[in-house]
Design a protein around this motif. Structure first.
Motif, PDB file in Angstrom:
ATOM      1  N   SER A 120       0.693  -1.550  -0.031  1.00  0.00           N
ATOM      2  CA  SER A 120      -0.086   0.116  -0.007  1.00  0.00           C
ATOM      3  C   SER A 120       0.880   1.287   0.000  1.00  0.00           C
ATOM      4  N   GLY A 121       0.055   2.456  -0.333  1.00  0.00           N
ATOM      5  CA  GLY A 121       1.011   3.774  -0.194  1.00  0.00           C
ATOM      6  C   GLY A 121       1.451   3.962   1.188  1.00  0.00           C
ATOM      7  N   ASP A 122       0.477   3.687   2.358  1.00  0.00           N
ATOM      8  CA  ASP A 122       1.051   3.723   3.586  1.00  0.00           C
ATOM      9  C   ASP A 122       2.631   2.932   3.940  1.00  0.00           C
ATOM     10  N   ASP A 123       2.401   1.803   3.592  1.00  0.00           N
ATOM     11  CA  ASP A 123       3.581   0.837   3.790  1.00  0.00           C
ATOM     12  C   ASP A 123       4.984   1.485   2.818  1.00  0.00           C
ATOM     13  N   ALA A 124       4.562   1.717   1.721  1.00  0.00           N
ATOM     14  CA  ALA A 124       5.569   2.235   0.777  1.00  0.00           C
ATOM     15  C   ALA A 124       6.270   3.796   1.476  1.00  0.00           C
ATOM     16  N   ARG A 125       5.332   4.572   1.971  1.00  0.00           N
ATOM     17  CA  ARG A 125       5.711   5.576   2.544  1.00  0.00           C
ATOM     18  C   ARG A 125       6.775   5.453   3.892  1.00  0.00           C
ATOM     19  N   ALA A 126       6.189   4.371   4.646  1.00  0.00           N
ATOM     20  CA  ALA A 126       7.030   3.902   5.646  1.00  0.00           C
ATOM     21  C   ALA A 126       8.190   3.143   5.650  1.00  0.00           C
ATOM     22  N   HIS A 127       8.127   2.467   4.470  1.00  0.00           N
ATOM     23  CA  HIS A 127       9.643   1.885   4.046  1.00  0.00           C
ATOM     24  C   HIS A 127      10.442   2.980   3.509  1.00  0.00           C
ATOM     25  N   LEU A 128      10.087   4.120   2.722  1.00  0.00           N
ATOM     26  CA  LEU A 128      11.048   4.920   2.173  1.00  0.00           C
ATOM     27  C   LEU A 128      11.609   5.865   3.422  1.00  0.00           C
ATOM     28  N   LEU A 129      10.700   6.301   4.301  1.00  0.00           N
ATOM     29  CA  LEU A 129      11.151   6.951   5.340  1.00  0.00           C
ATOM     30  C   LEU A 129      12.234   6.271   6.112  1.00  0.00           C
ATOM     31  N   ARG A 130      12.089   4.880   6.543  1.00  0.00           N
ATOM     32  CA  ARG A 130      13.306   4.159   6.881  1.00  0.00           C
ATOM     33  C   ARG A 130      14.411   4.160   6.112  1.00  0.00           C
ATOM     34  N   LYS A 131      14.408   4.109   4.947  1.00  0.00           N
ATOM     35  CA  LYS A 131      15.687   4.314   4.109  1.00  0.00           C
ATOM     36  C   LYS A 131      15.952   5.845   4.352  1.00  0.00           C
ATOM     37  N   LEU A 132      15.291   6.747   4.316  1.00  0.00           N
ATOM     38  CA  LEU A 132      16.016   8.035   4.547  1.00  0.00           C
ATOM     39  C   LEU A 132      16.465   8.184   5.823  1.00  0.00           C
ATOM     40  N   LYS A 133      15.876   7.448   6.879  1.00  0.00           N
ATOM     41  CA  LYS A 133      16.665   7.524   8.126  1.00  0.00           C
ATOM     42  C   LYS A 133      18.017   6.795   8.121  1.00  0.00           C
ATOM     43  N   HIS A 134      18.251   5.857   7.507  1.00  0.00           N
ATOM     44  CA  HIS A 134      19.195   5.064   7.292  1.00  0.00           C
ATOM     45  C   HIS A 134      20.284   6.040   6.528  1.00  0.00           C
ATOM     46  N   ILE A 135      19.872   6.475   5.613  1.00  0.00           N
ATOM     47  CA  ILE A 135      20.861   7.664   4.963  1.00  0.00           C
ATOM     48  C   ILE A 135      21.189   8.576   5.700  1.00  0.00           C
ATOM     49  N   GLU A 136      20.136   9.148   6.596  1.00  0.00           N
ATOM     50  CA  GLU A 136      20.675  10.363   7.343  1.00  0.00           C
ATOM     51  C   GLU A 136      21.926   9.935   8.483  1.00  0.00           C
ATOM     52  N   GLY A 137      21.826   8.640   8.604  1.00  0.00           N
ATOM     53  CA  GLY A 137      22.849   8.216   9.745  1.00  0.00           C
ATOM     54  C   GLY A 137      24.271   7.989   9.130  1.00  0.00           C
ATOM     55  N   ARG A 138      24.192   8.437   7.979  1.00  0.00           N
ATOM     56  CA  ARG A 138      25.474   8.338   7.404  1.00  0.00           C
ATOM     57  C   ARG A 138      26.204   9.611   7.223  1.00  0.00           C
TER      58      ARG A 138
END
Length: 132
Positions: free
Chosen positions: A57-75
């Protein structure tokens, strides 16, 4: 002696992790707001999001992409534009390398890169009209 050696290694590992997190780079607020708005479009669209041959779903996609952004922000490097976010996080799986796709209604799936760039363009056009 082995205990001291392990303690030193553990201390070095903690120090290294602290240094890395100290160098972590948050996404600029204006870019983060635009990314949030773009992800809101995924949620509001009613479209489905494919990653690794599974539709979400769009909600799941949003959550997944925010997790990826958070991972990137940790670098140490940072995302300096929404376009970079699309390229680094929202276009393909970091795990398999397969492109993400978006399917709206009965339409054919399109690569998320193209769908997100189109939505970003529409989002910016709407923002420009609202400021006039």
């Amino acid at each position: 002696m082995p205990f001291i050696r392990r303690s030193r290694l553990a201390a070095l590992a903690l120090l290294g992790a602290a240094c890395l997190s100290a160098n972590a780079a948050p996404t600029p607020a204006t870019v983060r707001a635009e990314i949030e708005a773009l992800l809101g479009r995924i949620t509001a669209s009613g479209c489905q999001f494919e990653r690794n041959r599974s539709w979400h779903s769009g909600d799941d996609a949003r959550a997944h992409l925010l997790r990826k952004l958070k991972h990137i922000e940790g670098r140490p490097e940072t995302v300096t534009s929404t376009e970079q976010f699309i390229e680094f996080a929202a276009s393909k799986s970091s795990f398999s390398g397969r492109p993400y796709r978006v399917r709206c209604g009965n339409g054919d799936p399109v690569e998320s890169r193209a769908w997100l760039h189109r939505e970003l363009k529409a989002l910016r056009a709407a923002d420009t009209r609202a400021k006039q």
